[in-house]
Every structure is written in structure tokens, then in C-alpha cells.
Design a protein around this motif. Sequence first.
Motif, short mmCIF file in Angstrom:
data_model
loop_
_atom_site.label_atom_id
_atom_site.label_comp_id
_atom_site.label_asym_id
_atom_site.label_seq_id
_atom_site.Cartn_x
_atom_site.Cartn_y
_atom_site.Cartn_z
N VAL A 1 0.86 -1.19 0.00
CA VAL A 1 0.00 0.00 0.00
C VAL A 1 0.89 1.24 0.00
N LEU A 2 0.60 2.16 -0.90
CA LEU A 2 1.30 3.45 -0.93
C LEU A 2 0.48 4.43 -0.10
N LEU A 3 1.14 5.11 0.84
CA LEU A 3 0.43 6.04 1.73
C LEU A 3 0.24 7.37 1.00
N ALA A 4 -0.66 7.38 0.07
CA ALA A 4 -0.90 8.52 -0.81
C ALA A 4 -2.18 8.23 -1.60
N PRO A 5 -2.81 9.18 -2.22
CA PRO A 5 -2.46 10.59 -2.33
C PRO A 5 -2.84 11.38 -1.08
N ALA A 6 -2.17 12.53 -0.92
CA ALA A 6 -2.49 13.46 0.16
C ALA A 6 -3.32 14.57 -0.47
N MET A 7 -4.47 14.88 0.11
CA MET A 7 -5.36 15.77 -0.65
C MET A 7 -6.15 16.75 0.20
N ASN A 8 -5.51 17.25 1.25
CA ASN A 8 -6.23 18.27 2.03
C ASN A 8 -6.32 19.57 1.24
N ILE A 9 -7.35 20.32 1.55
CA ILE A 9 -7.61 21.56 0.82
C ILE A 9 -6.56 22.62 1.18
N HIS A 10 -6.10 23.36 0.18
CA HIS A 10 -5.20 24.49 0.44
C HIS A 10 -6.03 25.61 1.07
N ARG A 11 -6.19 25.56 2.37
CA ARG A 11 -6.99 26.61 3.02
C ARG A 11 -6.17 27.88 3.14
N ASN A 12 -4.88 27.70 3.39
CA ASN A 12 -4.00 28.84 3.62
C ASN A 12 -2.67 28.56 2.93
N PRO A 13 -2.06 29.55 2.28
CA PRO A 13 -0.84 29.27 1.52
C PRO A 13 0.37 28.91 2.39
N LEU A 14 0.27 29.08 3.71
CA LEU A 14 1.42 28.77 4.55
C LEU A 14 1.42 27.34 5.09
N CYS A 15 0.39 26.56 4.79
CA CYS A 15 0.40 25.17 5.26
C CYS A 15 1.64 24.47 4.72
N GLY A 16 2.42 23.88 5.62
CA GLY A 16 3.71 23.29 5.24
C GLY A 16 3.60 22.13 4.28
N ARG A 17 2.43 21.50 4.20
CA ARG A 17 2.31 20.34 3.31
C ARG A 17 1.48 20.62 2.06
#
Length: 755
Positions: A169-185
Motif C-alpha cells: 500500500v502506498l500512503l498517498a495521495p495526500a489531498m487536504n484543501i489548500h486553506r491557507n498558503p502557509l500550510c507546510g504540506r
Amino acid sequence: MKAILTTAALLCTMAAFAQAPQLNRNNIDEVLNAMTLEERITLVVGANRYVGDENGPGPAPGMPVRRSVDMRGLVEKPWSDGVTAFSSGRVKGAAGDVVPVERLGITTMVLADGPAGLRIDATRPGDDNTYYCTAFPIGSLLSASWDPDLTERVTTAMGNEVLEYGADVLLAPAMNIHRNPLCGRNFEYYSEDPLLAGKIAAAYVRGIQGNGVGTSVKHFAANSQETLRNGQNASISERALREIYLKGFEIVVKEAQPWTIMSSYNKINGVLASENRWLLTDILRGEWGFKGFVMTDWWAEENGARQLAAGNDMLMPGTPHQYDDILAAVESGRLDIRFLDDCVRRILQVMVASPTFNRYQYSNKPDLAAHAQITRVAAAQGMVLLKNENALPLGKKSKVALFGVPSYDTMVGGSGSGYVNRAYKVTVDEGLENAGVKLDKQLAESYRAYVKQEKAKQPAEYFWIIPTVQETAISRVDAEVAAKRNDVCIYSIGRMAGEGGDRTLTPGDWYLSETEQANIDLLCETFHQAGKKVIVLLNMGNIVDMGWCGKPDAILHTWMDGQEAGNSVADVLGGQVSPSGKLPMTIAKRYEDYPSAKDFPMSNGNPGDVNYDEDIFVGYRHFDRQPETILYPFGFGLSYTRFEYSDLKAERRGDELKISVKVTNTGKRSGREVVQIYVGAPEGKAVKPVKELRAFGKTAELKPQASEVLTMTVKLTDLRWFDGYERAWKLDKGEYIISAAASSQDIRQQVTLTL
Ligand code: BGC
């Protein structure tokens, strides 16, 4: 006599073993019934619980401690460089393992990161072979391509590496919403818009799983920041959750059925995501029909019994505390064993499809050369040309003055679990030279020497930290000499980001550093005086303040392109590929213009609690109401050619809208165009965004004068809004305005439809 008894006992044990059912696709319940309580718990708590250190078993307090474990002996084996990693010993550097129950034919499953490629150790002690993986483009580049087919081609190659290196299993995709441009991920994530994120993620999952390996779509849900991510509470209305923060996950579950989902660390309205039965059972399974299993994020808050009861089937990477807690909870009646059994059943259902269970003979030799070509082509498709005043593509014989440290030490991916142990990277200077571009030799040599000297002072790069070389000031003399000697100037600005921390609102991060600002000013002054153009490359996973954008003649957002970065960048700069990426997020004039700026960790006084008061007005849904604050709108991106839109048609057929629009290349070069379909809904009872992205399409490569009719489908149900008061999706009657647009601020054609 004693000998006879011993032999009898042995025979009994052997008989019991012989009778024990062996797991197959058709006997999951039989195997479940044959499992002891301990074995059931063993399966839901990851293998790391067997590992200890000087502080006792389990993770040390504070940051996650990664250790390795040998599945045969289940003992700790520290990782060579002192940073310890946790892995089965079979696939070194994999993030987690399922504990096998050999008696019943239950195998392990190896879980490894994602998402820009498989993250495993490249070398193994006592083994001369290497296990490099391809570093593919990061998430925001894939979404900037607006191309699900391309994404699927990338992840088909990526999934082949998962399979051929023995992971399940690949631990991906990561898909949280870009709520703020400073989110590190944000570099791992896709967009401020859930439809774009959901469609790209669904394609991602299809590509990986087409190889017969699984995905783990993460981080479910509302993991919009890294600061205090373990347990930070996100207060969000149900409407905003349904329409924005859960929507992308809903799309990927319904369209691609990922094998697994990873719950997030944070709380949502006071309840930890991993303990949230409403989220993991009622919505994910009940409403969306998810068939796989849910795992926690690594070391997520440790109330195993509560997590299982919520429908969080597997606790990763597993701690002794979780095991003990679940055992005590079942024995005391605090956890009904039926909750545990549901989890075990769901894990076994996925396991029987896994390569390890099916004894797949992996080669450890994926075709890395072929995959390098795929990443090279893909990266060029996601670059976004933000500005171009007759500066690009480069002239055939242009002599290039290549400035800026990231031009010579190009950042090809972010840090943290999304890191990939690649065999090499191609920097921009190398890529340009490979393409036959003449670089200013003296300048290049001095940058190369500086990078080499600085790197020698730094620790080696590894997944958690990628050291970067500080930008250096350009002297006036150097700039003037370079402006005389060369035809054009290219300057790169780079930003590293990674898991575990957010970016900061400081010079050198969100803002240009003083050095970068001075360099741009000087280069623009000297080259413009000499009548020559200045091109700026943005080498980062997300965005920076762009108050300076008026100065250079061209700006190309190259993102983080994966290991072939320099070659991909050269393909676009040289004009072999016309840029066709478009922004998956809005670039505002000022940071303060983002509505979430009011409540992002460093600004709200209580970073443990984040109020999503902007509600559904995230990204362009907000900026459409304040267009004067936009610098580069969502969906924006230039090309080396031009496109005209015509014949927009929208008609209702049953429960769907069929939308078509003709796109014609009216410029002088070949290129591809991304068309966005926005729908503005009647006000009805609710306050609604001006318009929302409901479909998109990308043309094939169109030669000058060539056209293509793009056809897209929108389900009527996709036009609904969520009534938080009545807790139901609603479709309002009235006029719907359907726009075919080149960006959220560039509407080319419009029709109205009454529903
Ligand atoms: C990250 C996940 C990752 C996991 C395993 C966690 O710290 O948040 O995205 O998959 O570690 O490495």
C-alpha cells in the motif's frame, strides 16, 4: 509414558494447526472466527508495538520516533544514520507493517509513503544492490496540470515501483484543501478547490491501484495546517465540511475506491478524526460506500478502543499501549467485540488482494529509466506561465545568464514523509546545458563553486530535513558584465517546505528575502538597461508573496518537478513544450487577503484551535467577492499560443448536464488549453459563491488553427448545496449560469439554463 504424552500433545497441536483455516478470498468469516482475541488485536495494531528503546516500548514522548523492526524476530534494529526508521526488514524504510498471523495464513502488508514516489531506503546494510525510487512531480504540480489522464500515467509508473519493491500500500495521495498558503504540506496537496483535488486524486488512485497495490488517501479530514497537528481542533460548519473539506474525498471514494483511507491527527469540532464515528462510519461508509479499511496517521492520539469503535480499523504504526487498551476494553465490555471484528474483517478483505498475500515475486528492479522519462514529460505539463512579455520561449541561440542558487541546486521535492530516495536529480543549469543552451560559463562556475562549498558545511539530505543553500547577493559589476555578455537573464527563487511545520510570514519564506529582492531589482535594472529580458522561475511546492511581479518580463512557476526537474524546465523554457498548467490556487495581492489569514496558527493567539470562519468561502469562492485583491486568479496560466472559445452548449439530459465547448488554437505555436466550467447557482435560501468549478477539460496538443470540442458532464446532484440546518443536500430551482472560462477571472462564454 512421558514420551507418549509429549508425542500426543504434539500431535494435537499439529492437528489444530492442520485444521486451522488458511485465509483465502472466500473464507474471511471462517478465519475471523478461528482467530483468538489476541490475534484479532494483533492484526489491528501495527507491528511497531513490538519495538522498544531505552525508555520502554512504543514511541518516545514528543516527536514521532521511527524505528525499524525485523518481522522474523520482531526486534529493534536502529537505522544506520542514527535517525531510526520503522520497517518490516523486508522493505527497508517502509513506514509501517501489519503483523502476520501465520497460523491462519494471514500475511503482513507493507505500507510505504507517498505521495511523490515510493519512499523506502535506497541502500541496505550488507547488500550491494540499490533500491532507488523515482521522484515524480509533487502534488500541486499534478493538479496544476489539470490533467487526470497524465496523473494516471504518472501513478501507473509509481505504482509499478510499489509492486516491484515488494510493498502493498502506498500512503498517498495526500489531498487536504489548500486553506491557507502557509500550510507546510500544501506541496503534497492539490488545490483550494475540492473538485480539482478530487478528480486528480481519483486518477492518482486508479493509476496506483491498476498495479494491484493499494493506496491510502490522506489525511481524512481538515488537516489544513502542520502547527500542533496532533490534536489541533478545527471548528468547521457542516456545510463547509460537506462542500469543501470532505468533497474531494467523496469524489475519490466514489470514483476510485481506494483500498484504504488514513484518518488525520486533528480534531473536527472537538472530536479526533480517528475517533470520529460520524466521519469514518456514517459518512465514509454509510453515505459514500467506502469498502476498504481506515488506518490512523502515525502515532495519532492513542485511544485504540475509541478509534476502533469509530471505524478506524488499523492503528499505525502500533503501540503496546493500544494493544493493552483494546484487550482491556474488550475484556471489560467497554468495547463490543463486534466493533473489533468489523475492523478485522475489513482488513482481511483488503489483504486478500495484496501482492504479499498473493505471494507476488517482486523483482526489486522497476524500469527506472522509463519512469524518468514519464516524470520528465509530466512535470513540463504542470508548469504555469504567470507572465510573459515576449521573453519566452528562449531564442534558439540565446546566451543565458543563469542566476540564483535554486538554478544550480534545484529543489525537486519537499521534505518529510513525502520525500523520495531518488538516484539523482537534474538541476536547471544541467537541464539547460543538456538541451544545448549556452550558459554564461563564468557565472555558472561561480555559482557551482558556491553551492559545493556551502553543501560541504551541511549535513547530508535525508527525508526529514533537506538543507538548502542560502541565496547569495549579486554584485552590480557581475550583473552589468552578465547583461553585456548574454542575451537573457534567468533568476530562480526557491522555497523548501515539508511535513511537521508550517511556513512563516517572514522574509525568506512568504516574502522575498532582502537578498532576493535586491537581486531581482538589480537584474531587472541592468538587463533592461541593456535591452534584455529577465525571466524568473519559481521553484517551490506552493506560492510566495508576489508583490515584485511587475519587474521581470516573464515568470514561470516550475513547482518541484521531481528528479528530471532541469530537463523538464528546459523543455518549457526552450519551447519544445508550450506551458499548459494553470494555478490550482489563487495568488492574492497580500497574505492578509486570504480569509484564513485571520485564523491560521500564528495569527489567532490559540494555535490549538482553528476557527474556519470563512466557511465555504475558501479560495476563489472568496476572491470572486473581492476580485480587486487578486493578483493571479485560480485557474490562470498563459501559453506560448492563444486559444479562442466558441459554441458553448449546455443541455439537460436526464439527471445530467452535457456541456460542450469548442477550443481553437489561434496563435502561432502548438499548445494545450485547460477549460474550466463554472456554474453560478440561484441564491435560493442560502448565501452561495458567485460560481463554482463543476467540470474541467484539457485539449490535446493543438496545432495552430486546429480545434477540439471538449465535452463534459455535470451531474445535477453536483450542483447541490448543503443545508446545514436541515442537514441535507439541496438543489435549488431557478437559473444556473454556466461559464466556460480560461481562469476564474477570464470567462469566455456563458449560457443560462433553467432547472
Ligand atoms: C504523516 C503521513 C505519513 C506517515 C507515515 C505521518 O507523520 O503525516 O502522511 O504517511 O507519517 O510516514
